[in-house]
Design a protein around this motif. Sequence first.
Motif, PDB file in Angstrom:
ATOM      1  N   LEU A  39       0.840  -1.635  -0.049  1.00 37.53           N
ATOM      2  CA  LEU A  39      -0.167   0.162  -0.080  1.00 37.53           C
ATOM      3  C   LEU A  39       0.792   1.775  -0.132  1.00 37.53           C
ATOM      4  O   LEU A  39       1.736   1.733   0.983  1.00 37.53           O
ATOM      5  CB  LEU A  39      -0.799   0.262   1.708  1.00 37.53           C
ATOM      6  CG  LEU A  39      -2.059   1.371   1.250  1.00 37.53           C
ATOM      7  CD1 LEU A  39      -2.669   1.324   0.534  1.00 37.53           C
ATOM      8  CD2 LEU A  39      -2.410   1.415   2.601  1.00 37.53           C
ATOM      9  N   TYR A  40       0.533   2.093  -0.851  1.00 36.31           N
ATOM     10  CA  TYR A  40       1.443   3.161  -1.304  1.00 36.31           C
ATOM     11  C   TYR A  40       0.582   4.550  -0.785  1.00 36.31           C
ATOM     12  O   TYR A  40      -0.778   5.135  -1.550  1.00 36.31           O
ATOM     13  CB  TYR A  40       1.778   3.594  -2.935  1.00 36.31           C
ATOM     14  CG  TYR A  40       2.987   4.785  -2.328  1.00 36.31           C
ATOM     15  CD1 TYR A  40       4.015   4.746  -2.071  1.00 36.31           C
ATOM     16  CD2 TYR A  40       2.428   5.790  -3.023  1.00 36.31           C
ATOM     17  CE1 TYR A  40       4.825   6.622  -2.123  1.00 36.31           C
ATOM     18  CE2 TYR A  40       3.007   7.028  -3.023  1.00 36.31           C
ATOM     19  CZ  TYR A  40       3.957   6.923  -2.804  1.00 36.31           C
ATOM     20  OH  TYR A  40       4.946   8.080  -3.460  1.00 36.31           O
ATOM     21  N   LEU A  41       1.349   4.946   0.006  1.00 35.30           N
ATOM     22  CA  LEU A  41       0.574   6.596   0.035  1.00 35.30           C
ATOM     23  C   LEU A  41       1.202   7.795   0.439  1.00 35.30           C
ATOM     24  O   LEU A  41       2.495   7.958   1.023  1.00 35.30           O
ATOM     25  CB  LEU A  41       0.423   6.314   1.802  1.00 35.30           C
ATOM     26  CG  LEU A  41      -0.621   4.701   2.552  1.00 35.30           C
ATOM     27  CD1 LEU A  41      -0.527   4.802   3.938  1.00 35.30           C
ATOM     28  CD2 LEU A  41      -2.292   5.349   1.980  1.00 35.30           C
ATOM     29  N   HIS A  42       0.576   8.503  -0.895  1.00 36.91           N
ATOM     30  CA  HIS A  42       1.678   9.547  -1.410  1.00 36.91           C
ATOM     31  C   HIS A  42       1.406  10.583  -0.374  1.00 36.91           C
ATOM     32  O   HIS A  42       0.364  10.620   1.172  1.00 36.91           O
ATOM     33  CB  HIS A  42       0.787  10.170  -2.359  1.00 36.91           C
ATOM     34  CG  HIS A  42      -0.864  11.127  -2.400  1.00 36.91           C
ATOM     35  ND1 HIS A  42      -1.066  11.748  -1.801  1.00 36.91           N
ATOM     36  CD2 HIS A  42      -2.123  10.455  -2.737  1.00 36.91           C
ATOM     37  CE1 HIS A  42      -2.433  12.113  -2.009  1.00 36.91           C
ATOM     38  NE2 HIS A  42      -3.496  10.929  -1.944  1.00 36.91           N
ATOM     39  N   GLY A  43       2.395  11.981  -0.464  1.00 38.44           N
ATOM     40  CA  GLY A  43       2.330  13.122   0.203  1.00 38.44           C
ATOM     41  C   GLY A  43       0.984  14.162   0.824  1.00 38.44           C
ATOM     42  O   GLY A  43      -0.051  13.646  -0.565  1.00 38.44           O
ATOM     43  N   PHE A  44       1.252  14.962   1.217  1.00 34.56           N
ATOM     44  CA  PHE A  44       0.055  16.052   0.968  1.00 34.56           C
ATOM     45  C   PHE A  44      -0.311  16.771  -0.111  1.00 34.56           C
ATOM     46  O   PHE A  44       0.350  17.220  -0.820  1.00 34.56           O
ATOM     47  CB  PHE A  44       1.134  17.282   2.383  1.00 34.56           C
ATOM     48  CG  PHE A  44      -0.591  17.541   2.498  1.00 34.56           C
ATOM     49  CD1 PHE A  44      -1.759  18.416   3.261  1.00 34.56           C
ATOM     50  CD2 PHE A  44      -0.395  19.501   2.135  1.00 34.56           C
ATOM     51  CE1 PHE A  44      -2.805  18.993   3.084  1.00 34.56           C
ATOM     52  CE2 PHE A  44      -1.061  21.039   2.003  1.00 34.56           C
ATOM     53  CZ  PHE A  44      -2.394  20.504   2.095  1.00 34.56           C
TER      54      PHE A  44
ATOM     55  N   THR B  99       0.993  -6.726   4.678  1.00 30.41           N
ATOM     56  CA  THR B  99       0.715  -5.731   3.276  1.00 30.41           C
ATOM     57  C   THR B  99       1.758  -4.618   4.027  1.00 30.41           C
ATOM     58  O   THR B  99       2.007  -4.615   4.946  1.00 30.41           O
ATOM     59  CB  THR B  99       0.188  -5.040   3.988  1.00 30.41           C
ATOM     60  OG1 THR B  99      -2.050  -6.157   3.127  1.00 30.41           O
ATOM     61  CG2 THR B  99      -0.215  -3.659   2.642  1.00 30.41           C
ATOM     62  N   LEU B 100       2.785  -4.563   2.704  1.00 30.82           N
ATOM     63  CA  LEU B 100       3.783  -3.494   3.112  1.00 30.82           C
ATOM     64  C   LEU B 100       3.448  -2.364   3.322  1.00 30.82           C
ATOM     65  O   LEU B 100       2.885  -2.024   1.834  1.00 30.82           O
ATOM     66  CB  LEU B 100       5.061  -3.635   2.026  1.00 30.82           C
ATOM     67  CG  LEU B 100       6.062  -3.214   2.066  1.00 30.82           C
ATOM     68  CD1 LEU B 100       7.491  -2.887   3.898  1.00 30.82           C
ATOM     69  CD2 LEU B 100       7.279  -2.883   1.134  1.00 30.82           C
ATOM     70  N   LEU B 101       3.449  -1.475   3.983  1.00 26.17           N
ATOM     71  CA  LEU B 101       3.707   0.199   3.748  1.00 26.17           C
ATOM     72  C   LEU B 101       4.751   1.171   3.473  1.00 26.17           C
ATOM     73  O   LEU B 101       5.597   1.007   3.647  1.00 26.17           O
ATOM     74  CB  LEU B 101       2.292   0.722   5.386  1.00 26.17           C
ATOM     75  CG  LEU B 101       2.178  -0.127   5.731  1.00 26.17           C
ATOM     76  CD1 LEU B 101       1.584   1.067   7.343  1.00 26.17           C
ATOM     77  CD2 LEU B 101      -0.149   0.105   4.611  1.00 26.17           C
ATOM     78  N   VAL B 102       4.286   2.266   2.643  1.00 21.83           N
ATOM     79  CA  VAL B 102       5.080   3.088   1.758  1.00 21.83           C
ATOM     80  C   VAL B 102       4.655   4.160   2.007  1.00 21.83           C
ATOM     81  O   VAL B 102       3.872   4.179   1.408  1.00 21.83           O
ATOM     82  CB  VAL B 102       5.481   2.209   0.608  1.00 21.83           C
ATOM     83  CG1 VAL B 102       6.699   3.312   0.149  1.00 21.83           C
ATOM     84  CG2 VAL B 102       6.248   1.203   0.325  1.00 21.83           C
ATOM     85  N   GLY B 103       5.283   4.687   2.737  1.00 21.77           N
ATOM     86  CA  GLY B 103       4.449   6.499   2.701  1.00 21.77           C
ATOM     87  C   GLY B 103       5.683   7.346   2.174  1.00 21.77           C
ATOM     88  O   GLY B 103       6.927   7.653   2.943  1.00 21.77           O
TER      89      GLY B 103
ATOM     90  N   PHE C 277       4.063   9.904   7.499  1.00 20.79           N
ATOM     91  CA  PHE C 277       3.315   9.804   8.704  1.00 20.79           C
ATOM     92  C   PHE C 277       1.614   9.028   9.198  1.00 20.79           C
ATOM     93  O   PHE C 277       1.867   8.404  10.035  1.00 20.79           O
ATOM     94  CB  PHE C 277       2.922  11.674   8.304  1.00 20.79           C
ATOM     95  CG  PHE C 277       1.515  12.054  10.276  1.00 20.79           C
ATOM     96  CD1 PHE C 277       2.156  12.118  11.474  1.00 20.79           C
ATOM     97  CD2 PHE C 277       0.974  11.976  10.547  1.00 20.79           C
ATOM     98  CE1 PHE C 277       1.521  12.664  12.301  1.00 20.79           C
ATOM     99  CE2 PHE C 277       0.006  12.423  11.283  1.00 20.79           C
ATOM    100  CZ  PHE C 277       0.618  11.967  12.015  1.00 20.79           C
ATOM    101  N   LEU C 278       1.094   8.720   7.664  1.00 24.86           N
ATOM    102  CA  LEU C 278      -0.305   8.064   7.829  1.00 24.86           C
ATOM    103  C   LEU C 278       0.558   6.622   7.855  1.00 24.86           C
ATOM    104  O   LEU C 278       0.077   5.685   8.747  1.00 24.86           O
ATOM    105  CB  LEU C 278      -1.674   8.418   6.671  1.00 24.86           C
ATOM    106  CG  LEU C 278      -1.414   9.563   6.712  1.00 24.86           C
ATOM    107  CD1 LEU C 278      -1.986  10.337   4.885  1.00 24.86           C
ATOM    108  CD2 LEU C 278      -2.688  10.035   7.585  1.00 24.86           C
ATOM    109  N   ALA C 279       1.295   6.044   7.085  1.00 20.59           N
ATOM    110  CA  ALA C 279       2.302   5.044   7.420  1.00 20.59           C
ATOM    111  C   ALA C 279       1.994   4.659   8.810  1.00 20.59           C
ATOM    112  O   ALA C 279       1.831   3.405   9.295  1.00 20.59           O
ATOM    113  CB  ALA C 279       2.729   4.641   6.853  1.00 20.59           C
TER     114      ALA C 279
END
Length: 215
Positions: free
Chosen positions: A16-21, A78-82, A88-90
């Motif tokens: 799961l990739y979480l992008h920036g603001f 699940t691998l988190l990538v942020g 911060f969310l990751a």
Amino acid sequence: MLAGSTPAVQPARALLYLHGFNSSSASPKARLVKAACGALARHEERRLACLTPDLSHRPDLALQQAEAALEVLGCEDTLLVGSSMGGFLATLLAERYGLRAVLINPAVQPARFVGDYLGQTLVNDASGECFTIDNSYFDQLTALQWERIVHPTRYLLLLGSDDETLDCRDALRAYAGSRTLIHPGGDHGFDVLHEYLPALFAHGGWRVPTSFSVS
């Protein structure tokens, strides 16, 4: 620069990739990670599920969206990538669910920066949405702020030494004990992410050759 060691773990089944603001799933890093997941799955001849959801500029809603995407993938393995705010969310999700995470120039205490943008109207380049920064952003981020990292070995930090937005020393202090790679001269955008894909996937338990590339 390398600190700590890679924990011995089973390969992640999803990413799961979480992008920036104020970014989106169309950002260069998000597209690179998604393409890399596809390339890795072909290389290993097995499926690696990957989601790069579009997240709200509102911190509380962004966390809800990230958690909903995690539930789709499965809250285990699940691998988190942020990146930046996504980091911060990751971290919040990694601490909540006991997951591994790769953090790219993560925001450590984002509430501190709200004052710099208070009253400004911003536009999301991908969606065209306009929004104004008000005090609710500070309140939400303060409410979400984590106190300390309980298991630092769950994290891999990818930091740019010349990050013009966030001081990498903040992340070094906050994630002390985590495995850390610092790119000399790297900026906040971390456009050298392609060079660190083997390390990123290795943190998720995947054996990736150093010559791995996205075609």
